[in-house]
Design an enzyme around this catalytic site. Structure first.
Site, PDB file in Angstrom:
ATOM      1  N   ASP A 103       1.043  -1.136  -0.368  1.00  0.00           N
ATOM      2  CA  ASP A 103      -0.097   0.356   0.090  1.00  0.00           C
ATOM      3  C   ASP A 103       1.186   1.557   0.314  1.00  0.00           C
ATOM      4  O   ASP A 103       2.474   1.075   0.433  1.00  0.00           O
ATOM      5  CB  ASP A 103      -0.733   0.371   1.533  1.00  0.00           C
ATOM      6  CG  ASP A 103      -0.201   0.556   2.703  1.00  0.00           C
ATOM      7  OD1 ASP A 103       0.577  -0.317   2.465  1.00  0.00           O
ATOM      8  OD2 ASP A 103      -0.105   0.911   3.361  1.00  0.00           O
ATOM      9  N   GLU A 165       0.018  -0.874   5.608  1.00  0.00           N
ATOM     10  CA  GLU A 165       1.002  -0.543   7.181  1.00  0.00           C
ATOM     11  C   GLU A 165       0.726   0.501   6.677  1.00  0.00           C
ATOM     12  O   GLU A 165       1.302   1.127   8.037  1.00  0.00           O
ATOM     13  CB  GLU A 165       2.772  -1.225   6.107  1.00  0.00           C
ATOM     14  CG  GLU A 165       4.004  -0.961   6.328  1.00  0.00           C
ATOM     15  CD  GLU A 165       4.071   0.160   7.215  1.00  0.00           C
ATOM     16  OE1 GLU A 165       5.162   0.714   7.421  1.00  0.00           O
ATOM     17  OE2 GLU A 165       3.655   1.565   6.162  1.00  0.00           O
TER      18      GLU A 165
END
Length: 405
Positions: A103, A165
């Site tokens: 991400d 994350e």
């Protein structure tokens, strides 16, 4: 590449991937990076910005499957559109894990000189959202594998790609919940300028609310000012911060003490109304050896007594569960090997990573990647081209050391 009929009840790919998916040989390096950047995978605690990461996971799954890896794509329970990937080659208790997150943070395209989702090469740099933090790392792993005869691996090589994350850490937490041994030594490719990092601070985010009573400002007795109460609360927080910084110190870090930041405050709605509600948001960054849960308990024990005889009511809320601090011993094999290979002594950083969760899974964990933290979360994020070949060579050396011998 992943249709819905490939899923079983336990949420994993069927085991015979080769019979169900077309094997795709990974394209050239820059094409891989370009494809990863072009697949938006923003994660955010704000729903209007949050996206899934399936497109990135699908690319990685097809490429690693094309290299002969056994690939698992794992949906994350309670997080629609979010997936982890585990790609493994070989079996056994040792070996090497190369890990990272798929991400990115949100971005404002108007602040970029080029489209953040289109890879651009200029000034000896690769520009795009995720080039430094940290989609490119996966493409560099594949590039390193091109010249390695994987049939000669004596110990397993495992690739982990996670979701979120940058926001909830749900990907790393989901991995931890699997209660599986995935490897003994792990390298997370977060941006460190190709310098090994063996420790980082933790981070927790807290919301503190004071509830009072509004009233006309001409007569203070008509209300109970939450804003004035917040003045008392902030003073106590700053005193507590001073005490924490006297109690805890680590020379590993540039900022050697734990920090507490007063990040956001809002209270009241008009100058002539007594403030009936005030909210403060803070972040706490503890050093290794400190516990976020213990800090929350200590903070509550200090703040609640301030308002026991007050008409104000204090409410404490954990805004983000947090990331624990992490430290891998200087004597650990992964630390000594990477120090020798890079020529840099392993250091420490203030930002958090998924390393504490991998350590809880039994991995000796280090952070080491080609990007620069100064580029992370910034407009015109880039990866310098001169980092590519050293990273590829370093990855080959690590794979050779931990998997071929």
């Amino acid at each position: 590449v992943c249709s819905s009929d490939l899923w079983r009840g336990n949420g994993r790919f069927t085991t015979n991937l080769k019979s169900r998916l077309k094997s795709i040989s990974p394209p050239p390096l820059l094409e891989m990076i370009s494809a990863l950047i072009a697949a938006p995978s923003v994660s955010s605690i704000s729903p209007q910005w949050d996206q899934g990461n399936r497109a990135v996971i699908d690319l990685l799954a097809s490429w690693f499957e094309g290299l002969g890896f056994s690939v698992e794509v794992l949906p994350i329970e309670g997080h629609s559109g979010k997936f982890n990937l585990i790609a493994s080659y070989g079996h056994g208790p040792g070996g090497l894990v190369l890990a990272g997150h798929t991400d990115t943070v949100p971005c404002d395209p108007h602040l970029w000189q080029s489209d953040p989702f289109q890879l651009k090469e200029r000034d000896n740099r690769l520009y795009g959202l995720g080039t430094s933090d940290m989609k490119s790392f996966f493409a560099l792993i594949i590039e390193a594998l091109r010249e390695i005869d994987r049939s000669t691996l004596q110990h397993p090589l495992t690739i982990i790609a996670t979701a979120d994350e940058e926001s909830t850490m749900c990907g790393a937490k989901a991995l931890l919940s699997l209660q599986r041994k995935l490897g003994r030594h792990a390298v997370i490719g977060e941006p460190t300028g190709l310098k090994p990092i063996r420790a980082h601070k933790g981070i927790g985010m807290e919301t503190l609310r004071l509830h009072g009573r509004s009233g006309h400002s001409s007569d203070p007795s008509l209300g109970a000012s939450a804003l004035e109460g917040m003045h008392t609360l902030i003073g106590e927080l700053m005193q507590w911060r001073d005490e924490l910084q006297q109690r805890y110190r680590s020379p590993l870090f540039d900022v050697e003490v734990p920090t507490l930041n007063l990040g956001h405050i809002h209270g009241g709605d008009n100058p002539n109304r007594i403030c009936g509600h005030c909210e403060l948001q803070i972040d706490i960054r503890p050093l290794p050896g400190m516990s976020l849960e213990a800090l929350r308990e200590e903070m509550a024990a200090r703040l609640h007594p301030l308002f026991e005889q007050s008409p104000l009511q204090l409410e404490l809320e954990c805004a983000f569960d947090g990331i624990p601090p992490m430290e891998t011993a200087a004597t650990a094999d992964i630390v000594q090997v990477t120090e020798q290979l890079t020529g840099h002594r392993a250091g420490a950083v203030a930002f958090g990573t998924e390393a504490p969760f991998l350590k809880q899974m039994g991995m000796e964990t280090l952070i080491l990647g080609p990007g620069d933290i100064e580029q992370a979360h910034q407009p015109d994020e880039f990866l310098s081209l001169d980092r590519i070949e050293p990273t590829v060579q370093l990855l080959r050396q690590l794979i050779s050391h931990y998997c071929l011998h």
